[in-house]
Scaffold this motif. Structure first.
Motif, PDB file in Angstrom:
ATOM      1  N   ARG A 137       0.856  -1.182   0.000  1.00  0.00           N
ATOM      2  CA  ARG A 137       0.000   0.000   0.000  1.00  0.00           C
ATOM      3  C   ARG A 137       0.889   1.227   0.000  1.00  0.00           C
ATOM      4  NH1 ARG A 137      -1.276  -3.477   3.828  1.00  0.00           N
ATOM      5  NH2 ARG A 137      -0.478  -2.158   5.458  1.00  0.00           N
ATOM      6  N   ILE A 138       0.512   2.227  -0.785  1.00  0.00           N
ATOM      7  CA  ILE A 138       1.292   3.470  -0.858  1.00  0.00           C
ATOM      8  C   ILE A 138       0.329   4.649  -0.843  1.00  0.00           C
ATOM      9  CG2 ILE A 138       2.845   4.860  -2.295  1.00  0.00           C
ATOM     10  CD1 ILE A 138       3.974   2.258  -3.406  1.00  0.00           C
ATOM     11  N   ASN A 139       0.730   5.701  -0.133  1.00  0.00           N
ATOM     12  CA  ASN A 139       0.038   6.973  -0.219  1.00  0.00           C
ATOM     13  C   ASN A 139       1.026   7.904  -0.907  1.00  0.00           C
ATOM     14  OD1 ASN A 139      -0.626   9.747   0.417  1.00  0.00           O
ATOM     15  ND2 ASN A 139      -2.172   8.934   1.812  1.00  0.00           N
ATOM     16  N   GLU A 140       0.814   8.118  -2.196  1.00  0.00           N
ATOM     17  CA  GLU A 140       1.758   8.899  -2.997  1.00  0.00           C
ATOM     18  C   GLU A 140       1.825  10.358  -2.562  1.00  0.00           C
ATOM     19  OE1 GLU A 140      -0.368   7.473  -6.203  1.00  0.00           O
ATOM     20  OE2 GLU A 140       1.084   5.923  -6.752  1.00  0.00           O
ATOM     21  N   ASP A 141       0.714  10.895  -2.041  1.00  0.00           N
ATOM     22  CA  ASP A 141       0.707  12.290  -1.594  1.00  0.00           C
ATOM     23  C   ASP A 141       1.582  12.482  -0.357  1.00  0.00           C
ATOM     24  OD1 ASP A 141      -1.134  12.818  -3.616  1.00  0.00           O
ATOM     25  OD2 ASP A 141      -2.843  12.395  -2.310  1.00  0.00           O
ATOM     26  N   GLU A 142       1.538  11.525   0.574  1.00  0.00           N
ATOM     27  CA  GLU A 142       2.312  11.612   1.809  1.00  0.00           C
ATOM     28  C   GLU A 142       3.717  11.020   1.655  1.00  0.00           C
ATOM     29  OE1 GLU A 142       1.221  12.805   4.871  1.00  0.00           O
ATOM     30  OE2 GLU A 142      -0.742  13.356   4.118  1.00  0.00           O
ATOM     31  N   GLY A 143       3.925  10.195   0.621  1.00  0.00           N
ATOM     32  CA  GLY A 143       5.227   9.550   0.413  1.00  0.00           C
ATOM     33  C   GLY A 143       5.492   8.398   1.365  1.00  0.00           C
ATOM     34  N   VAL A 144       4.416   7.776   1.886  1.00  0.00           N
ATOM     35  CA  VAL A 144       4.558   6.661   2.810  1.00  0.00           C
ATOM     36  C   VAL A 144       4.100   5.371   2.145  1.00  0.00           C
ATOM     37  CG1 VAL A 144       4.276   8.111   4.851  1.00  0.00           C
ATOM     38  CG2 VAL A 144       2.274   7.037   3.829  1.00  0.00           C
ATOM     39  N   GLY A 145       4.650   4.258   2.618  1.00  0.00           N
ATOM     40  CA  GLY A 145       4.256   2.981   2.050  1.00  0.00           C
ATOM     41  C   GLY A 145       4.504   1.841   2.999  1.00  0.00           C
ATOM     42  N   ALA A 146       3.772   0.752   2.794  1.00  0.00           N
ATOM     43  CA  ALA A 146       3.913  -0.442   3.620  1.00  0.00           C
ATOM     44  C   ALA A 146       3.810  -1.669   2.737  1.00  0.00           C
ATOM     45  CB  ALA A 146       2.821  -0.476   4.683  1.00  0.00           C
ATOM     46  N   CYS A 147       4.651  -2.631   3.022  1.00  0.00           N
ATOM     47  CA  CYS A 147       4.645  -3.910   2.341  1.00  0.00           C
ATOM     48  C   CYS A 147       4.533  -4.967   3.440  1.00  0.00           C
ATOM     49  CB  CYS A 147       5.953  -4.056   1.563  1.00  0.00           C
ATOM     50  SG  CYS A 147       6.009  -5.480   0.504  1.00  0.00           S
ATOM     51  N   THR A 148       3.463  -5.772   3.424  1.00  0.00           N
ATOM     52  CA  THR A 148       3.247  -6.755   4.484  1.00  0.00           C
ATOM     53  C   THR A 148       3.078  -8.139   3.875  1.00  0.00           C
ATOM     54  OG1 THR A 148       0.854  -6.396   4.477  1.00  0.00           O
ATOM     55  CG2 THR A 148       2.145  -5.053   5.985  1.00  0.00           C
ATOM     56  N   TRP A 149       3.452  -9.151   4.653  1.00  0.00           N
ATOM     57  CA  TRP A 149       3.212 -10.529   4.233  1.00  0.00           C
ATOM     58  C   TRP A 149       3.130 -11.419   5.464  1.00  0.00           C
ATOM     59  CZ3 TRP A 149       7.857  -8.115   3.955  1.00  0.00           C
ATOM     60  CH2 TRP A 149       8.993  -8.777   4.411  1.00  0.00           C
ATOM     61  N   TYR A 150       2.590 -12.619   5.254  1.00  0.00           N
ATOM     62  CA  TYR A 150       2.361 -13.553   6.353  1.00  0.00           C
ATOM     63  C   TYR A 150       2.929 -14.915   5.982  1.00  0.00           C
ATOM     64  CZ  TYR A 150      -0.122 -16.171   9.981  1.00  0.00           C
ATOM     65  OH  TYR A 150      -0.431 -16.969  11.048  1.00  0.00           O
ATOM     66  N   ASP A 151       3.705 -15.487   6.885  1.00  0.00           N
ATOM     67  CA  ASP A 151       4.250 -16.827   6.703  1.00  0.00           C
ATOM     68  C   ASP A 151       3.365 -17.778   7.498  1.00  0.00           C
ATOM     69  OD1 ASP A 151       5.629 -19.218   6.714  1.00  0.00           O
ATOM     70  OD2 ASP A 151       7.567 -18.325   7.197  1.00  0.00           O
ATOM     71  N   SER A 152       2.450 -18.461   6.813  1.00  0.00           N
ATOM     72  CA  SER A 152       1.514 -19.349   7.502  1.00  0.00           C
ATOM     73  C   SER A 152       2.223 -20.576   8.061  1.00  0.00           C
ATOM     74  CB  SER A 152       0.378 -19.759   6.562  1.00  0.00           C
ATOM     75  OG  SER A 152       0.903 -20.413   5.418  1.00  0.00           O
ATOM     76  N   ARG A 153       3.366 -20.932   7.503  1.00  0.00           N
ATOM     77  CA  ARG A 153       4.125 -22.083   7.978  1.00  0.00           C
ATOM     78  C   ARG A 153       4.636 -21.855   9.400  1.00  0.00           C
ATOM     79  NH1 ARG A 153       9.234 -22.962   7.999  1.00  0.00           N
ATOM     80  NH2 ARG A 153       9.691 -21.155   6.720  1.00  0.00           N
ATOM     81  N   THR A 154       5.128 -20.641   9.677  1.00  0.00           N
ATOM     82  CA  THR A 154       5.659 -20.317  11.002  1.00  0.00           C
ATOM     83  C   THR A 154       4.709 -19.449  11.824  1.00  0.00           C
ATOM     84  OG1 THR A 154       6.792 -18.340  10.190  1.00  0.00           O
ATOM     85  CG2 THR A 154       8.042 -20.410  10.162  1.00  0.00           C
ATOM     86  N   GLY A 155       3.602 -18.994  11.223  1.00  0.00           N
ATOM     87  CA  GLY A 155       2.659 -18.123  11.923  1.00  0.00           C
ATOM     88  C   GLY A 155       3.257 -16.773  12.254  1.00  0.00           C
ATOM     89  N   THR A 156       4.000 -16.197  11.284  1.00  0.00           N
ATOM     90  CA  THR A 156       4.698 -14.928  11.523  1.00  0.00           C
ATOM     91  C   THR A 156       4.225 -13.863  10.548  1.00  0.00           C
ATOM     92  OG1 THR A 156       6.640 -16.188  12.237  1.00  0.00           O
ATOM     93  CG2 THR A 156       6.959 -13.848  11.780  1.00  0.00           C
ATOM     94  N   ASN A 157       3.924 -12.685  11.090  1.00  0.00           N
ATOM     95  CA  ASN A 157       3.583 -11.503  10.301  1.00  0.00           C
ATOM     96  C   ASN A 157       4.852 -10.702  10.057  1.00  0.00           C
ATOM     97  OD1 ASN A 157       0.476 -11.338  10.311  1.00  0.00           O
ATOM     98  ND2 ASN A 157       1.001 -11.808  12.425  1.00  0.00           N
ATOM     99  N   TYR A 158       4.968 -10.101   8.869  1.00  0.00           N
ATOM    100  CA  TYR A 158       6.121  -9.280   8.521  1.00  0.00           C
ATOM    101  C   TYR A 158       5.635  -7.967   7.905  1.00  0.00           C
ATOM    102  CZ  TYR A 158       8.870 -13.578   8.881  1.00  0.00           C
ATOM    103  OH  TYR A 158       9.478 -14.713   9.332  1.00  0.00           O
ATOM    104  N   SER A 159       6.437  -6.924   8.061  1.00  0.00           N
ATOM    105  CA  SER A 159       6.154  -5.663   7.366  1.00  0.00           C
ATOM    106  C   SER A 159       7.448  -4.895   7.128  1.00  0.00           C
ATOM    107  CB  SER A 159       5.170  -4.789   8.144  1.00  0.00           C
ATOM    108  OG  SER A 159       5.789  -4.175   9.245  1.00  0.00           O
TER     109      SER A 159
END
Length: 193
Positions: A137-159
């Motif tokens: 997700r990116i907000n081009e006006d604010e210049g902020v962004g986030a990239c997230t994913w989930y590893d269901s094998r280990t039950g871990t969230n990442y960003s």
């Protein structure tokens, strides 16, 4: 004569009302309350959920060595505790950009800590510009962004987040770097399945 009596009476009434008016005691403004420290060093008695750690403390606390992309500078390690949730955070600079990398065990959720109205979201993108393993997700006006994913094998969230200068290319490049490392370590093609 009547005018001078009226003027004197007016002044007497002004002084009488002023004397009857109670001056409120000075109270602490809400902003001042939030910055006062108590004896334990906590602001307003609330513990700070974020603790800076050395790399060794961090690796020991989270039972894992965290790989920071080659060429990274100004690396700082943190632990964030909020109730039962414990989030690992690594802040670093790379190629004059600042990144925040987080991971936490638990049910799938967004741990990025970024709450914006997004101008670009991969959920609405059919162009194939992004990696399908991540949600960007990116907000081009604010210049902020986030990239997230989930590893269901280990039950871990990442960003991976950027608080300024975020672009699709920068987030994808950083995601590829970190995600590629974990795929190589775990010997998996896609740890998000």
């Amino acid at each position: 004569m009547k005018k001078s009596i009226a003027l004197v009476l007016s002044l007497i009434f002004c002084f009488a009302f002023a004397a009857c008016t109670e001056v409120p005691e000075k109270r602490t403004a809400p902003d001042e309350l939030s910055t006062k420290e108590n004896d334990s060093g906590n602001v307003s008695g609330l513990p700070n959920p974020m603790t800076e750690m050395t790399e060794e403390e961090f690796n020991s606390e989270f039972s894992t060595a965290v790989w920071v992309p080659e060429g990274s500078e100004d690396v700082h390690f943190f632990k964030i505790e909020a109730g039962d949730v414990k989030i690992a955070q690594v802040d670093y600079s790379r190629f004059d950009n600042e990144y925040c990398y987080r991971f936490a065990k638990g049910d799938e959720q967004d741990i990025s800590g970024m709450y914006y109205t997004w101008t670009y979201d991969t959920e609405n993108d059919s162009s194939g510009v992004y990696k399908p393993a991540c949600h960007m997700r990116i907000n081009e006006d604010e210049g902020v962004g986030a990239c997230t994913w989930y590893d269901s094998r280990t039950g871990t969230n990442y960003s991976i987040t950027m608080s300024e200068g975020a672009t699709r290319d920068k987030l994808i490049s950083t995601f590829d770097t970190i995600f590629g490392y974990y795929c190589a370590v775990y010997g998996e093609e896609d740890v998000t399945e």
